[in-house]
Design a protein around this motif. Structure first.
Motif, PDB file in Angstrom:
ATOM      1  N   UNK A   6      50.716  63.187  62.827  1.00 23.09           N
ATOM      2  CA  UNK A   6      51.991  62.500  62.593  1.00 23.09           C
ATOM      3  C   UNK A   6      52.304  61.495  63.696  1.00 23.09           C
ATOM      4  N   UNK A   7      51.920  61.803  64.904  1.00 21.72           N
ATOM      5  CA  UNK A   7      52.195  60.944  66.053  1.00 21.72           C
ATOM      6  C   UNK A   7      51.495  59.587  65.927  1.00 21.72           C
ATOM      7  N   UNK A   8      50.449  59.506  65.108  1.00 28.22           N
ATOM      8  CA  UNK A   8      49.706  58.254  64.912  1.00 28.22           C
ATOM      9  C   UNK A   8      50.198  57.461  63.704  1.00 28.22           C
ATOM     10  N   UNK A   9      51.198  57.971  63.005  1.00 31.69           N
ATOM     11  CA  UNK A   9      51.725  57.335  61.801  1.00 31.69           C
ATOM     12  C   UNK A   9      52.815  56.332  62.193  1.00 31.69           C
ATOM     13  N   UNK A  10      52.530  55.039  62.063  1.00 31.00           N
ATOM     14  CA  UNK A  10      53.466  53.984  62.478  1.00 31.00           C
ATOM     15  C   UNK A  10      54.797  54.076  61.728  1.00 31.00           C
ATOM     16  N   UNK A  11      54.737  54.383  60.444  1.00 34.48           N
ATOM     17  CA  UNK A  11      55.959  54.502  59.638  1.00 34.48           C
ATOM     18  C   UNK A  11      56.836  55.640  60.160  1.00 34.48           C
ATOM     19  N   UNK A  12      56.219  56.721  60.580  1.00 36.35           N
ATOM     20  CA  UNK A  12      56.961  57.853  61.138  1.00 36.35           C
ATOM     21  C   UNK A  12      57.613  57.446  62.460  1.00 36.35           C
ATOM     22  N   UNK A  13      56.893  56.711  63.302  1.00 37.10           N
ATOM     23  CA  UNK A  13      57.476  56.222  64.559  1.00 37.10           C
ATOM     24  C   UNK A  13      58.713  55.377  64.287  1.00 37.10           C
ATOM     25  N   UNK A  14      58.628  54.493  63.306  1.00 37.16           N
ATOM     26  CA  UNK A  14      59.783  53.666  62.953  1.00 37.16           C
ATOM     27  C   UNK A  14      60.944  54.549  62.492  1.00 37.16           C
TER      28      UNK A  14
END
Length: 183
Positions: A163-171
């Motif tokens: 999950x930490x590598x998911x750009x959409x999740x970071x946003x």
């Protein structure tokens, strides 16, 4: 500003924890994390004490959580998805919100005067839907007087990418932080 974070993950360094860590680093004010797999909170046993009395007869760590719920401004529910639902330990803690339901519907009292903002973060491998765990999380948030709820943030492919590598999740996480930090 005070934020309650309910962590439904059994993994101390897993996907859910990594997203919670980002929030803890950037959230304004103080926060309290309840690790449902490491705390001493029993599930509701439907004793019906709360039908006629304030609070809960079970004397455990949930008493401190009730106090923090009264004071806090924000509540985050973060959980892996197991069998298309929140984790069992998180649901155990959630069952103890029965006292708020009883207060409102049996005793005709307002259990929590202060309204709060809420948010939900879900992670999973992707073989189910997020709709059921999100609906359950929103029900729990409503019982804690959260009706201003941020859009769900989820990573639904953690079998293939953390999950930490998911750009959409970071946003999405950054959006939750901004939402919680708004006065």
């Amino acid at each position: 500003m005070k934020t309650l974070i309910l962590n439904g993950s059994p993994r101390e360094n897993g996907n859910t924890a990594s997203l919670i860590d980002i929030i803890k680093e950037k959230i304004d004010g103080e926060y309290r994390v309840i690790d449902t797999y490491r705390c001493s909170i029993s599930p509701c046993v439907d004793c019906r004490f709360c039908w006629e009395n304030r609070g809960c007869i079970i004397d455990d760590e949930m008493q401190e959580v009730y106090d923090y719920i009264q004071m806090c401004d924000n509540i985050l529910i973060a959980s892996p998805i197991y069998f298309s639902e929140l984790t069992g330990k998180l649901l155990d803690v959630g069952s103890r919100l029965q006292t708020y339901f009883s207060s409102k519907f049996f005793r005709k009292e307002e259990p929590i005067a202060k309204s709060k903002k809420g948010a939900v973060v879900l992670v999973g491998g992707g073989d189910g839907s997020i709709s059921k765990p999100y609906e359950t999380a929103c029900i729990l948030l409503h019982h804690m007087n959260c009706y201003n709820i941020h859009d769900v943030v989820f990573s639904h492919n953690t079998n293939n990418r953390p999950a930490i590598e998911d750009r959409q999740v970071h946003d999405g996480i950054n959006s939750i932080i901004a939402f919680f930090n708004e006065v």
